[in-house]
Structures are given as C-alpha cells and as structure tokens.
Write a protein that holds these residues in place. Structure first.
Motif, mmCIF file in Angstrom:
data_model
loop_
_atom_site.group_PDB
_atom_site.id
_atom_site.type_symbol
_atom_site.label_atom_id
_atom_site.label_comp_id
_atom_site.label_asym_id
_atom_site.label_seq_id
_atom_site.Cartn_x
_atom_site.Cartn_y
_atom_site.Cartn_z
ATOM 1 N N GLY A 1 -2.282 5.029 -8.874
ATOM 2 C CA GLY A 1 -1.263 5.710 -8.451
ATOM 3 C C GLY A 1 -0.092 5.311 -8.121
ATOM 4 O O GLY A 1 0.449 4.415 -7.817
ATOM 5 N N LYS A 2 1.260 6.112 -7.380
ATOM 6 C CA LYS A 2 2.608 6.377 -7.109
ATOM 7 C C LYS A 2 2.684 7.171 -6.365
ATOM 8 O O LYS A 2 1.907 8.281 -6.158
ATOM 9 N N LYS A 3 3.140 6.796 -4.871
ATOM 10 C CA LYS A 3 3.492 7.658 -3.847
ATOM 11 C C LYS A 3 4.682 7.474 -4.183
ATOM 12 O O LYS A 3 5.351 6.503 -3.626
ATOM 13 N N GLN A 4 5.592 8.891 -3.472
ATOM 14 C CA GLN A 4 6.670 8.647 -2.984
ATOM 15 C C GLN A 4 7.242 9.230 -1.802
ATOM 16 O O GLN A 4 6.516 10.007 -0.672
ATOM 17 N N PHE A 5 8.178 8.552 -1.012
ATOM 18 C CA PHE A 5 8.544 8.346 0.258
ATOM 19 C C PHE A 5 9.902 8.958 0.370
ATOM 20 O O PHE A 5 11.132 7.511 -0.788
ATOM 21 N N ILE A 6 10.362 10.096 0.957
ATOM 22 C CA ILE A 6 12.280 10.016 1.385
ATOM 23 C C ILE A 6 12.231 9.679 2.837
ATOM 24 O O ILE A 6 11.142 10.370 3.865
ATOM 25 N N ILE A 7 13.179 8.517 3.079
ATOM 26 C CA ILE A 7 13.151 8.076 3.760
ATOM 27 C C ILE A 7 14.746 7.949 4.878
ATOM 28 O O ILE A 7 15.291 7.549 4.043
ATOM 29 N N GLU B 1 16.929 8.851 4.107
ATOM 30 C CA GLU B 1 18.506 10.231 2.836
ATOM 31 C C GLU B 1 17.832 9.337 1.430
ATOM 32 O O GLU B 1 18.251 9.352 0.896
ATOM 33 N N GLU B 2 17.020 8.302 1.866
ATOM 34 C CA GLU B 2 16.361 7.485 0.674
ATOM 35 C C GLU B 2 15.416 7.307 -0.334
ATOM 36 O O GLU B 2 14.089 7.395 0.669
ATOM 37 N N THR B 3 15.630 7.595 -1.138
ATOM 38 C CA THR B 3 14.229 8.163 -2.017
ATOM 39 C C THR B 3 13.501 6.763 -2.459
ATOM 40 O O THR B 3 14.209 5.696 -3.827
ATOM 41 N N VAL B 4 12.227 6.248 -2.312
ATOM 42 C CA VAL B 4 11.426 5.315 -3.150
ATOM 43 C C VAL B 4 10.195 4.801 -3.078
ATOM 44 O O VAL B 4 9.394 6.393 -2.825
ATOM 45 N N ILE B 5 9.879 4.653 -4.651
ATOM 46 C CA ILE B 5 8.200 5.053 -5.066
ATOM 47 C C ILE B 5 7.723 3.871 -4.946
ATOM 48 O O ILE B 5 8.390 2.405 -5.252
ATOM 49 N N LEU B 6 6.464 4.047 -4.299
ATOM 50 C CA LEU B 6 5.227 2.589 -4.681
ATOM 51 C C LEU B 6 4.469 3.118 -5.596
ATOM 52 O O LEU B 6 3.895 4.148 -5.675
ATOM 53 N N GLU B 7 4.673 1.660 -6.004
ATOM 54 C CA GLU B 7 3.305 1.758 -7.212
ATOM 55 C C GLU B 7 1.612 0.845 -6.222
ATOM 56 O O GLU B 7 1.496 0.344 -5.534
ATOM 57 N N ALA B 8 0.167 1.080 -7.198
ATOM 58 C CA ALA B 8 -0.487 0.126 -6.908
ATOM 59 C C ALA B 8 -0.067 -1.191 -6.910
ATOM 60 O O ALA B 8 0.675 -2.428 -7.060
ATOM 61 N N GLY B 9 -0.781 -1.790 -5.614
ATOM 62 C CA GLY B 9 -0.443 -3.090 -5.291
ATOM 63 C C GLY B 9 0.899 -3.718 -4.338
ATOM 64 O O GLY B 9 0.818 -4.045 -3.595
ATOM 65 N N GLN B 10 0.953 -2.398 -3.683
ATOM 66 C CA GLN B 10 3.029 -1.590 -2.326
ATOM 67 C C GLN B 10 2.433 -1.796 -1.859
ATOM 68 O O GLN B 10 1.317 -0.787 -1.555
ATOM 69 N N SER B 11 2.831 -2.061 -0.664
ATOM 70 C CA SER B 11 3.070 -1.102 0.700
ATOM 71 C C SER B 11 4.290 -1.148 1.109
ATOM 72 O O SER B 11 5.078 -1.931 0.644
ATOM 73 N N ILE B 12 3.741 -0.686 2.313
ATOM 74 C CA ILE B 12 5.436 -0.793 3.311
ATOM 75 C C ILE B 12 4.750 -0.314 4.622
ATOM 76 O O ILE B 12 4.083 0.573 4.885
ATOM 77 N N LYS B 13 5.881 -0.417 5.522
ATOM 78 C CA LYS B 13 5.941 0.185 6.742
ATOM 79 C C LYS B 13 7.118 1.113 6.826
ATOM 80 O O LYS B 13 8.550 0.781 6.573
ATOM 81 N N ILE B 14 6.802 2.006 7.427
ATOM 82 C CA ILE B 14 8.287 2.757 7.840
ATOM 83 C C ILE B 14 7.720 2.925 9.241
ATOM 84 O O ILE B 14 6.844 3.288 10.189
ATOM 85 N N GLU B 15 9.156 2.400 10.183
ATOM 86 C CA GLU B 15 9.403 2.413 12.144
ATOM 87 C C GLU B 15 9.265 3.798 12.521
ATOM 88 O O GLU B 15 9.668 4.874 11.103
ATOM 89 N N LYS B 16 8.743 3.998 13.358
ATOM 90 C CA LYS B 16 8.482 5.525 14.388
ATOM 91 C C LYS B 16 9.286 5.896 14.799
ATOM 92 O O LYS B 16 10.615 5.270 14.408
ATOM 93 N N ASN B 17 10.207 7.156 14.460
ATOM 94 C CA ASN B 17 11.009 7.940 14.808
ATOM 95 C C ASN B 17 11.731 7.958 13.652
ATOM 96 O O ASN B 17 13.140 8.541 13.682
#
Length: 121
Positions: free
Chosen positions: A64-70, A72-88
C-alpha cells in the motif's frame, strides 16, 4: 539464560479507528524502553492528528501507500520504501488511499504515548 527472545505474542494495542497495531518489542510488549518495533495496518482513509514525538520514528512500507505531512511538506511512501523522521518534528500520518497500508514502525527510544504529543483534532 538465553541470548535471544522470539516474540510469538505481540501486544495488540486497542484502537478505535480500525488501525491494527501489534507491538512486538517495546514498552507494552517487552518492557523495553530503548526501542519499539510494531507491525501495523492502516485502513483506507485513516488518519491521526498531528503530533511532535520525543523519539525518532522509522517506517518501512510492506504494501500500500502511506502519507506523511512533515512540518509543511507532504511525502507519500510506497511498498519497499522507508523513512526516518527525527524526534521533535511535527508530523501527521495518514492513509488517504483506497487500499490498506501495511508497514513496520520502529521508534527509538520506544514509543511512549506520554511523549508523542498528539494535537487535539
């Protein structure tokens, strides 16, 4: 004393929004404050309020897909992708799509609801 532990019975976090959360390692499942690892399935058209957690969060998309609003930026990840979001970092997680999103979430230190700082909806 064993040098490993196989998790066969993850802690299923009770939810009211249709999201499946199975914590395999972490505060609730294994009393581990250093890291949490959870298997999740976000149903179609699911979303959470914005939050500013006190922990780093890694997400790996299985299907599937997941949306992140980080910030003010919108990021969409798809299968096989990963992300790290820093604390705070102010972030909103959602699945505005028509299919479920299955993923693994890793928090360091472990997920703690008192440290996630969700905003009122």
């Amino acid at each position: 004393m064993s040098k490993y532990f196989i998790q066969k019975n993850p802690f299923v976090v009770p939810t009211t929004d249709g999201k499946l959360i199975e914590e395999h390692h972490g505060k609730a499942a294994t009393a581990n404050n250093d890291i949490s690892i959870a298997h999740m399935v976000a149903p179609p058209h699911w979303s959470e309020p914005f939050q500013t957690p006190e922990f780093d969060e890694y997400t790996y998309i299985i299907s599937g897909k997941k949306q992140f609003i980080i910030e003010e930026e919108t990021v969409i990840l798809e299968a096989g992708q990963s992300i790290k979001i820093e604390k705070n970092t102010r972030v909103q997680y959602s699945n505005p799509f028509d299919d479920p999103c299955e993923y693994i979430a890793i928090c360091q230190p472990a997920f703690d609801f008192t440290k996630v700082h969700r905003e009122a909806e």
